[in-house]
Design an enzyme around this catalytic site. Structure first.
Site, mmCIF file in Angstrom:
data_model
loop_
_atom_site.group_PDB
_atom_site.id
_atom_site.type_symbol
_atom_site.label_atom_id
_atom_site.label_comp_id
_atom_site.label_asym_id
_atom_site.label_seq_id
_atom_site.Cartn_x
_atom_site.Cartn_y
_atom_site.Cartn_z
ATOM 1 N N ARG A 200 0.634 -1.217 -0.023
ATOM 2 C CA ARG A 200 -0.002 0.011 -0.076
ATOM 3 C C ARG A 200 0.714 1.077 0.060
ATOM 4 O O ARG A 200 0.442 2.544 0.462
ATOM 5 C CB ARG A 200 -1.035 -0.021 1.218
ATOM 6 C CG ARG A 200 -2.071 -0.936 1.177
ATOM 7 C CD ARG A 200 -3.017 -0.915 -0.174
ATOM 8 N NE ARG A 200 -3.915 -2.234 -0.175
ATOM 9 C CZ ARG A 200 -3.352 -3.056 -0.736
ATOM 10 N NH1 ARG A 200 -2.193 -3.210 -1.208
ATOM 11 N NH2 ARG A 200 -4.148 -4.170 -0.494
ATOM 12 N N SER A 277 -10.479 0.312 3.545
ATOM 13 C CA SER A 277 -9.899 0.131 4.698
ATOM 14 C C SER A 277 -9.311 1.280 5.168
ATOM 15 O O SER A 277 -8.248 1.867 4.441
ATOM 16 C CB SER A 277 -8.880 -0.959 4.621
ATOM 17 O OG SER A 277 -9.432 -2.267 3.905
ATOM 18 N N GLU A 382 -4.397 3.970 6.117
ATOM 19 C CA GLU A 382 -4.220 4.159 4.743
ATOM 20 C C GLU A 382 -4.459 5.021 4.011
ATOM 21 O O GLU A 382 -3.834 5.477 2.883
ATOM 22 C CB GLU A 382 -4.814 2.618 4.250
ATOM 23 C CG GLU A 382 -4.605 2.425 2.633
ATOM 24 C CD GLU A 382 -5.337 1.247 2.445
ATOM 25 O OE1 GLU A 382 -5.489 0.080 2.994
ATOM 26 O OE2 GLU A 382 -6.070 1.223 1.364
HETATM 27 C C1 LIG Z 1 -15.523 1.527 -0.827
HETATM 28 C C2 LIG Z 1 -13.591 1.404 -1.039
HETATM 29 C C3 LIG Z 1 -13.151 0.502 -1.175
HETATM 30 C C4 LIG Z 1 -11.755 0.469 -1.439
HETATM 31 N N1 LIG Z 1 -11.118 -0.798 -1.878
HETATM 32 C C5 LIG Z 1 -9.700 -0.652 -1.912
HETATM 33 C C6 LIG Z 1 -8.908 -2.018 -2.037
HETATM 34 O O1 LIG Z 1 -9.602 -2.992 -2.156
HETATM 35 N N2 LIG Z 1 -7.514 -1.935 -2.312
HETATM 36 C C7 LIG Z 1 -6.843 -0.631 -2.277
HETATM 37 O O2 LIG Z 1 -5.891 -0.630 -2.540
HETATM 38 N N3 LIG Z 1 -7.465 0.774 -1.930
HETATM 39 C C8 LIG Z 1 -9.107 0.562 -1.995
HETATM 40 N N4 LIG Z 1 -9.829 1.845 -1.662
HETATM 41 C C9 LIG Z 1 -8.827 3.022 -1.736
HETATM 42 C C10 LIG Z 1 -9.086 3.740 -3.058
HETATM 43 O O3 LIG Z 1 -10.117 3.494 -3.850
HETATM 44 C C11 LIG Z 1 -7.901 3.625 -3.910
HETATM 45 O O4 LIG Z 1 -6.505 3.979 -3.118
HETATM 46 C C12 LIG Z 1 -7.751 4.438 -5.036
HETATM 47 O O5 LIG Z 1 -6.753 4.143 -5.938
HETATM 48 C C13 LIG Z 1 -7.986 6.010 -4.894
HETATM 49 O O6 LIG Z 1 -8.117 6.514 -5.965
HETATM 50 P P1 LIG Z 1 -8.638 8.004 -6.184
HETATM 51 O O7 LIG Z 1 -8.571 8.309 -7.728
HETATM 52 O O8 LIG Z 1 -9.957 8.131 -5.355
HETATM 53 O O9 LIG Z 1 -7.378 8.935 -5.260
HETATM 54 P P2 LIG Z 1 -7.914 10.324 -4.343
HETATM 55 O O10 LIG Z 1 -8.523 9.698 -3.173
HETATM 56 O O11 LIG Z 1 -8.469 11.222 -5.160
HETATM 57 O O12 LIG Z 1 -6.314 10.413 -4.078
HETATM 58 C C14 LIG Z 1 -5.269 9.522 -3.299
HETATM 59 C C15 LIG Z 1 -4.070 10.036 -3.016
HETATM 60 O O13 LIG Z 1 -3.410 9.997 -4.391
HETATM 61 C C16 LIG Z 1 -3.090 11.270 -4.861
HETATM 62 N N5 LIG Z 1 -3.339 11.142 -6.424
HETATM 63 C C17 LIG Z 1 -4.318 11.069 -7.033
HETATM 64 N N6 LIG Z 1 -4.345 11.009 -8.247
HETATM 65 C C18 LIG Z 1 -3.058 11.174 -8.597
HETATM 66 C C19 LIG Z 1 -1.969 11.429 -9.662
HETATM 67 N N7 LIG Z 1 -2.637 11.226 -11.024
HETATM 68 N N8 LIG Z 1 -0.824 11.582 -9.689
HETATM 69 C C20 LIG Z 1 -0.620 11.859 -8.448
HETATM 70 N N9 LIG Z 1 -1.119 11.637 -7.335
HETATM 71 C C21 LIG Z 1 -2.183 11.395 -7.436
HETATM 72 C C22 LIG Z 1 -3.924 12.360 -4.140
HETATM 73 O O14 LIG Z 1 -3.115 13.606 -4.289
HETATM 74 C C23 LIG Z 1 -3.864 11.752 -2.663
HETATM 75 O O15 LIG Z 1 -2.781 12.097 -2.107
HETATM 76 C C24 LIG Z 1 -10.825 1.747 -1.356
HETATM 77 C C25 LIG Z 1 -11.866 3.025 -1.186
HETATM 78 C C26 LIG Z 1 -13.060 2.799 -0.981
HETATM 79 C C27 LIG Z 1 -13.978 4.160 -0.573
#
Ligand SMILES: Cc1cc2nc3c(=O)[nH]c(=O)nc-3n(C[C@H](O)[C@H](O)[C@H](O)COP(=O)(O)OP(=O)(O)OC[C@H]3O[C@@H](n4cnc5c(N)ncnc54)[C@H](O)[C@@H]3O)c2cc1C
Length: 390
Positions: A200, A277, A382
């Site tokens: 992670r 998580s 996380e």
């Molecule tokens: C219901 C639920 C279930 C989930 N299940 C999982 C799972 O099974 N496994 C898992 O690993 N995660 C899980 N997650 C966490 C999450 O979905 C992932 O981490 C996902 O990849 C985040 O993507 P996002 O676009 O929403 O990122 P954001 O929340 O928009 O950003 C997260 C971080 O990444 C940075 N960021 C975003 N885009 C970029 C970019 N293009 N370049 C550089 N930095 C960037 C942001 O600045 C921030 O620091 C879950 C979340 C939810 C709500």
């Protein structure tokens, strides 16, 4: 266009105060916006799907750059049984604004990736919805990404925390990441080996050094899934660990299992108003494992078996199990609280509709302190926190 927006509208936890938001729907505007803000010394926060962020009720004192690019292209020869109508085709998917391309061969820029000739792959803009990318590859008859079905957020964020689920991690599937280096302004494709992937995490997490502009993933040409390494998933599919099954079957099963744990976004279900998580599974260094096991045995009894997995440099303990055994059951602290543990899964902190970031932070601190007191283990959050102290 820039306007002040409540960031709660952009996060899956649905908390976060106001900030000026610049929405970027093309890679060119994303690059130009980040360069302009960096040149002017204005703090910026990148947001894509907002599903891994806990932002304070005060908002963000700078500009939030919302990554809203959408293009997805799949390259490769579909297996005869996949039902796809084109051979050696590339197809665009995603939202209405996504690029749609039909061409017989991948552009040289992509073939330069060094993959075996003919190996299918997908290239997605950073802002493309991750689950749309997975669905499109499976629909096109290719395997590889199906275990990561149903994960909210964007394609570009998947390398940031080395997204993983059901025995698969992004680090094992990624071919390349296209990065904007914010210090030098350079844009280049970067190999996975340069990204410092761990459990992670990667060098991109908690860092302002780079922006992911696009990602490229290798796919399995025969439409079979990645080997099923997660016991619960393999068993549900009647497979033994290490076997494969058709990607479409695996995707359906993963979505079913995830929905049962509140891990598929559903606006009507408060158990999914979360960041997934909230704590990572703690990896205890080998030399401290005996002491932790002793603390657990003293607390819950010597005969209770603790779920653990081998991990790099130690043993990984189940954070959900530790939380539950420390006295924080599903739904803690109870039906009246605005911020609660999910009623399906103790690892998810949820907003029941009226929670603030402060409520969620307090719940996180309570759970963390309880686990530390009981088992001498410090849980690590996380999600990325912005202006929130845990
Ligand atoms: C219901 C639920 C279930 C989930 N299940 C999982 C799972 O099974 N496994 C898992 O690993 N995660 C899980 N997650 C966490 C999450 O979905 C992932 O981490 C996902 O990849 C985040 O993507 P996002 O676009 O929403 O990122 P954001 O929340 O928009 O950003 C997260 C971080 O990444 C940075 N960021 C975003 N885009 C970029 C970019 N293009 N370049 C550089 N930095 C960037 C942001 O600045 C921030 O620091 C879950 C979340 C939810 C709500």
């Amino acid at each position: 266009m820039r306007a002040a927006v409540p960031l709660a509208e952009l996060t899956t936890l649905r908390v976060g105060g106001p900030a000026v938001v610049a929405e970027c729907t093309t890679t060119e505007s994303l690059v130009a916006t980040v360069r302009e803000l960096d040149d002017a010394g204005i703090p910026l926060l990148l947001i894509a799907g907002g599903s891994n962020l806990l932002i304070s009720d005060e908002g963000f004192p700078g500009v939030v750059v919302r990554i809203a690019t959408t293009g997805v292209q799949i390259f490769g020869t579909a297996p005869a049984t996949s039902g796809t109508s084109t051979d050696s085709a590339s197809a665009g998917v995603g939202t209405a604004a996504a690029t749609r391309v039909k061409s017989a061969t991948a552009p040289a820029e992509f073939e330069a990736a060094g993959a075996a000739a003919g190996e299918p792959f997908v290239v997605a803009d950073a802002g493309a919805k991750w689950d749309d990318v997975v669905a499109a590859t499976v629909d096109a008859g290719f395997g590889g990404l199906e275990c990561l079905s149903g994960i909210p957020g964007s394609a570009g964020a998947t390398p940031v925390q080395n997204v993983g689920a059901y025995g698969v991690e992004v680090a094992g599937l990624l071919r390349r990441v296209r990065l904007l280096d914010r210090a030098s302004g350079e844009i280049r494709w970067v190999e996975p080996g340069e990204l410092g992937f761990g459990y992670r995490t990667s060098i991109l997490k908690h860092s302002d050094a780079a922006v992911v502009l696009a990602v490229e993933f290798g796919l399995r040409a025969d439409g079979s899934s990645a080997p099923l390494e997660y016991r619960e998933l393999a068993a549900a599919l009647g497979a033994t660990e290490g076997e494969s099954r058709p990607a479409a079957l695996v995707r359906a099963e993963v979505l079913r299992l995830r929905a049962g744990k509140g891990m598929v976004l559903d606006a009507a279900d408060h158990d999914t108003w979360s960041a997934g998580s909230f704590f990572t599974n703690p990896v205890i260094p080998d030399d401290k494992v005996a002491a932790v096991r002793e603390a657990i045995a003293t607390s819950v009894g010597p005969d209770v078996s603790v779920p653990t997995w081998p991990a790099d440099g130690g043993v990984k303990f189940s954070a959900g199990w530790l939380i539950e055994r420390a006295g924080f059951g599903k739904g803690f602290p109870g039906p009246e609280a605005p911020a609660r543990l999910s009623t399906k899964h103790t690892l998810a902190l949820t907003n029941r509709g009226a929670a603030t970031a402060a409520d969620l932070a307090e719940l996180a601190r309570t759970v963390r302190a309880g686990v530390a007191e009981r088992f001498h283990i410090g849980l690590e959050p996380e999600p990325v926190t912005v202006g929130v102290q845990l």
